[in-house]
Design a protein around this motif. Structure first.
Motif, PDB file in Angstrom:
ATOM      1  N   LEU A  10       0.829  -1.200   0.000  1.00 26.80           N
ATOM      2  CA  LEU A  10       0.000   0.000   0.000  1.00 26.80           C
ATOM      3  C   LEU A  10       0.868   1.257   0.000  1.00 26.80           C
ATOM      4  CD1 LEU A  10      -2.876   1.205   0.182  1.00 26.80           C
ATOM      5  CD2 LEU A  10      -2.663   1.017   2.680  1.00 26.80           C
ATOM      6  N   VAL A  11       1.871   1.318   0.875  1.00 25.39           N
ATOM      7  CA  VAL A  11       2.722   2.515   0.907  1.00 25.39           C
ATOM      8  C   VAL A  11       3.601   2.592  -0.339  1.00 25.39           C
ATOM      9  CG1 VAL A  11       2.651   2.822   3.407  1.00 25.39           C
ATOM     10  CG2 VAL A  11       4.501   1.494   2.390  1.00 25.39           C
ATOM     11  N   LEU A  12       4.008   1.452  -0.875  1.00 26.13           N
ATOM     12  CA  LEU A  12       4.788   1.472  -2.115  1.00 26.13           C
ATOM     13  C   LEU A  12       3.943   1.953  -3.294  1.00 26.13           C
ATOM     14  CD1 LEU A  12       6.913  -1.788  -1.738  1.00 26.13           C
ATOM     15  CD2 LEU A  12       7.697   0.593  -1.551  1.00 26.13           C
ATOM     16  N   ARG A  13       2.660   1.582  -3.339  1.00 26.60           N
ATOM     17  CA  ARG A  13       1.765   2.084  -4.396  1.00 26.60           C
ATOM     18  C   ARG A  13       1.588   3.590  -4.265  1.00 26.60           C
ATOM     19  NH1 ARG A  13      -1.811  -2.354  -3.177  1.00 26.60           N
ATOM     20  NH2 ARG A  13      -3.284  -0.807  -2.431  1.00 26.60           N
ATOM     21  N   MET A  14       1.485   4.087  -3.032  1.00 28.23           N
ATOM     22  CA  MET A  14       1.366   5.524  -2.821  1.00 28.23           C
ATOM     23  C   MET A  14       2.611   6.233  -3.352  1.00 28.23           C
ATOM     24  SD  MET A  14       1.550   7.747   0.646  1.00 28.23           S
ATOM     25  CE  MET A  14       3.199   7.101   0.784  1.00 28.23           C
ATOM     26  N   GLN A  15       3.793   5.697  -3.031  1.00 30.11           N
ATOM     27  CA  GLN A  15       5.027   6.306  -3.534  1.00 30.11           C
ATOM     28  C   GLN A  15       5.090   6.267  -5.054  1.00 30.11           C
ATOM     29  OE1 GLN A  15       8.521   4.656  -1.616  1.00 30.11           O
ATOM     30  NE2 GLN A  15       8.409   6.229  -0.034  1.00 30.11           N
ATOM     31  N   GLU A  16       4.643   5.186  -5.647  1.00 34.68           N
ATOM     32  CA  GLU A  16       4.649   5.080  -7.111  1.00 34.68           C
ATOM     33  C   GLU A  16       3.731   6.130  -7.735  1.00 34.68           C
ATOM     34  OE1 GLU A  16       5.778   3.873 -10.874  1.00 34.68           O
ATOM     35  OE2 GLU A  16       6.718   3.539  -8.930  1.00 34.68           O
ATOM     36  N   CYS A  17       2.576   6.363  -7.126  1.00 32.84           N
ATOM     37  CA  CYS A  17       1.673   7.418  -7.627  1.00 32.84           C
ATOM     38  C   CYS A  17       2.355   8.777  -7.550  1.00 32.84           C
ATOM     39  CB  CYS A  17       0.372   7.430  -6.834  1.00 32.84           C
ATOM     40  SG  CYS A  17      -0.719   6.045  -7.205  1.00 32.84           S
ATOM     41  N   PHE A  18       3.092   9.026  -6.470  1.00 30.63           N
ATOM     42  CA  PHE A  18       3.817  10.291  -6.357  1.00 30.63           C
ATOM     43  C   PHE A  18       4.910  10.372  -7.420  1.00 30.63           C
ATOM     44  CE2 PHE A  18       7.429  12.771  -4.978  1.00 30.63           C
ATOM     45  CZ  PHE A  18       6.833  14.000  -4.741  1.00 30.63           C
ATOM     46  N   ASN A  19       5.720   9.339  -7.517  1.00 31.56           N
ATOM     47  CA  ASN A  19       6.864   9.358  -8.432  1.00 31.56           C
ATOM     48  C   ASN A  19       6.466   9.474  -9.895  1.00 31.56           C
ATOM     49  OD1 ASN A  19       8.735   9.217  -6.351  1.00 31.56           O
ATOM     50  ND2 ASN A  19       8.906   6.996  -6.445  1.00 31.56           N
ATOM     51  N   THR A  20       5.313   8.947 -10.248  1.00 31.30           N
ATOM     52  CA  THR A  20       4.850   9.003 -11.642  1.00 31.30           C
ATOM     53  C   THR A  20       3.892  10.166 -11.883  1.00 31.30           C
ATOM     54  OG1 THR A  20       3.034   7.484 -11.174  1.00 31.30           O
ATOM     55  CG2 THR A  20       5.119   6.507 -11.961  1.00 31.30           C
ATOM     56  N   ARG A  21       3.628  10.946 -10.811  1.00 30.71           N
ATOM     57  CA  ARG A  21       2.753  12.121 -10.861  1.00 30.71           C
ATOM     58  C   ARG A  21       1.309  11.761 -11.207  1.00 30.71           C
ATOM     59  NH1 ARG A  21       7.148  12.966  -8.788  1.00 30.71           N
ATOM     60  NH2 ARG A  21       8.539  14.675  -9.402  1.00 30.71           N
ATOM     61  N   ARG A  22       0.927  10.527 -10.921  1.00 29.67           N
ATOM     62  CA  ARG A  22      -0.470  10.099 -11.103  1.00 29.67           C
ATOM     63  C   ARG A  22      -1.201  10.291  -9.772  1.00 29.67           C
ATOM     64  NH1 ARG A  22       1.708   5.157 -14.209  1.00 29.67           N
ATOM     65  NH2 ARG A  22       1.583   4.270 -12.139  1.00 29.67           N
ATOM     66  N   PHE A  23      -1.295  11.545  -9.361  1.00 26.73           N
ATOM     67  CA  PHE A  23      -1.841  11.873  -8.050  1.00 26.73           C
ATOM     68  C   PHE A  23      -3.285  11.407  -7.886  1.00 26.73           C
ATOM     69  CE2 PHE A  23       1.157  15.790  -8.117  1.00 26.73           C
ATOM     70  CZ  PHE A  23       2.248  14.968  -7.867  1.00 26.73           C
ATOM     71  N   ASP A  24      -4.101  11.551  -8.924  1.00 30.81           N
ATOM     72  CA  ASP A  24      -5.507  11.159  -8.819  1.00 30.81           C
ATOM     73  C   ASP A  24      -5.670   9.667  -8.558  1.00 30.81           C
ATOM     74  OD1 ASP A  24      -6.473  13.745  -9.121  1.00 30.81           O
ATOM     75  OD2 ASP A  24      -6.552  13.577 -11.305  1.00 30.81           O
ATOM     76  N   PRO A  59      10.745  19.594  -9.719  1.00 32.80           N
ATOM     77  CA  PRO A  59      10.084  18.754 -10.727  1.00 32.80           C
ATOM     78  C   PRO A  59      10.685  17.359 -10.893  1.00 32.80           C
ATOM     79  CG  PRO A  59      10.880  20.823 -11.696  1.00 32.80           C
ATOM     80  CD  PRO A  59      11.256  20.831 -10.258  1.00 32.80           C
ATOM     81  N   ASP A  60      11.936  17.177 -10.522  1.00 33.75           N
ATOM     82  CA  ASP A  60      12.571  15.861 -10.666  1.00 33.75           C
ATOM     83  C   ASP A  60      12.514  15.033  -9.384  1.00 33.75           C
ATOM     84  OD1 ASP A  60      13.260  16.450 -13.305  1.00 33.75           O
ATOM     85  OD2 ASP A  60      15.116  17.437 -12.676  1.00 33.75           O
ATOM     86  N   MET A  61      11.793  15.490  -8.387  1.00 32.05           N
ATOM     87  CA  MET A  61      11.750  14.803  -7.096  1.00 32.05           C
ATOM     88  C   MET A  61      11.124  13.421  -7.212  1.00 32.05           C
ATOM     89  SD  MET A  61      10.041  16.104  -3.584  1.00 32.05           S
ATOM     90  CE  MET A  61      10.033  15.084  -2.130  1.00 32.05           C
ATOM     91  N   ARG A  62      11.782  12.469  -6.556  1.00 30.12           N
ATOM     92  CA  ARG A  62      11.304  11.089  -6.436  1.00 30.12           C
ATOM     93  C   ARG A  62      11.617  10.606  -5.035  1.00 30.12           C
ATOM     94  NH1 ARG A  62      10.119   7.678 -10.101  1.00 30.12           N
ATOM     95  NH2 ARG A  62      11.298   5.983  -9.215  1.00 30.12           N
ATOM     96  N   VAL A  63      10.821   9.689  -4.531  1.00 31.68           N
ATOM     97  CA  VAL A  63      11.088   9.074  -3.235  1.00 31.68           C
ATOM     98  C   VAL A  63      11.315   7.583  -3.446  1.00 31.68           C
ATOM     99  CG1 VAL A  63       9.860  10.789  -1.859  1.00 31.68           C
ATOM    100  CG2 VAL A  63       8.616   8.830  -2.761  1.00 31.68           C
ATOM    101  N   ALA A  64      12.206   7.025  -2.636  1.00 37.37           N
ATOM    102  CA  ALA A  64      12.512   5.593  -2.731  1.00 37.37           C
ATOM    103  C   ALA A  64      12.561   5.012  -1.328  1.00 37.37           C
ATOM    104  CB  ALA A  64      13.847   5.377  -3.437  1.00 37.37           C
ATOM    105  N   ALA A  65      11.726   4.020  -1.072  1.00 32.90           N
ATOM    106  CA  ALA A  65      11.675   3.379   0.238  1.00 32.90           C
ATOM    107  C   ALA A  65      13.006   2.712   0.547  1.00 32.90           C
ATOM    108  CB  ALA A  65      10.554   2.363   0.272  1.00 32.90           C
ATOM    109  N   GLU A  66      13.526   3.009   1.705  1.00 29.51           N
ATOM    110  CA  GLU A  66      14.758   2.371   2.190  1.00 29.51           C
ATOM    111  C   GLU A  66      14.420   1.314   3.241  1.00 29.51           C
ATOM    112  OE1 GLU A  66      17.709   2.983   0.878  1.00 29.51           O
ATOM    113  OE2 GLU A  66      17.050   4.653  -0.363  1.00 29.51           O
TER     114      GLU A  66
END
Length: 121
Positions: A10-24, A59-66
């Motif tokens: 669930l949290v990884l899917r949230m991060q993926e939505c952020f990283n791909t800018r698919r906020f909706d 604009p280039d910001m990405r998050v990666a779970a550690e």
């Protein structure tokens, strides 16, 4: 799949939505009454607005779970942050968040960031 795996995914899917800018697409991951303690606001729209603010600045910001730790209905995640201004000494910013899960969705969040955030000028 275990409840632990579901919480992690669930949290990884949230991060993926952020990283791909698919906020909706992230809206379905949150309960209708989701509460963000750092923002002091209820509802996913406040979080989505914060995401838009930060990516407008970085604009280039990405998050990666550690690290992801699951304990009951809580998920703690430590994430590296790429595409922003590094901390003094060149260390990359880090994001620390704790989520409470309810009914398979994110219901509540606490968090802090080491490094730049939308509230810093």
């Amino acid at each position: 799949m275990t409840a632990r795996d579901d919480a992690r995914n669930l949290v990884l899917r949230m991060q993926e939505c952020f990283n791909t800018r698919r906020f909706d697409q992230a809206a379905d991951l949150f309960t209708p009454d989701f509460f963000s303690h750092p923002l002091g606001a209820a509802g996913f729209e406040a979080g989505k607005d914060a995401w838009r603010t930060i990516v407008a600045r970085f604009p280039d910001m990405r998050v990666a779970a550690e690290d992801i730790l699951v304990d009951g209905d809580r998920v703690a995640i430590r994430s590296s942050v790429e595409g922003t201004v590094p901390l003094e000494g060149g260390a990359p910013p880090m994001l620390f968040e704790i989520f409470r899960i309810d009914g398979g969705r994110l219901a509540e969040m606490w968090g802090v960031t080491e490094g730049p955030s939308p509230r810093h000028d």
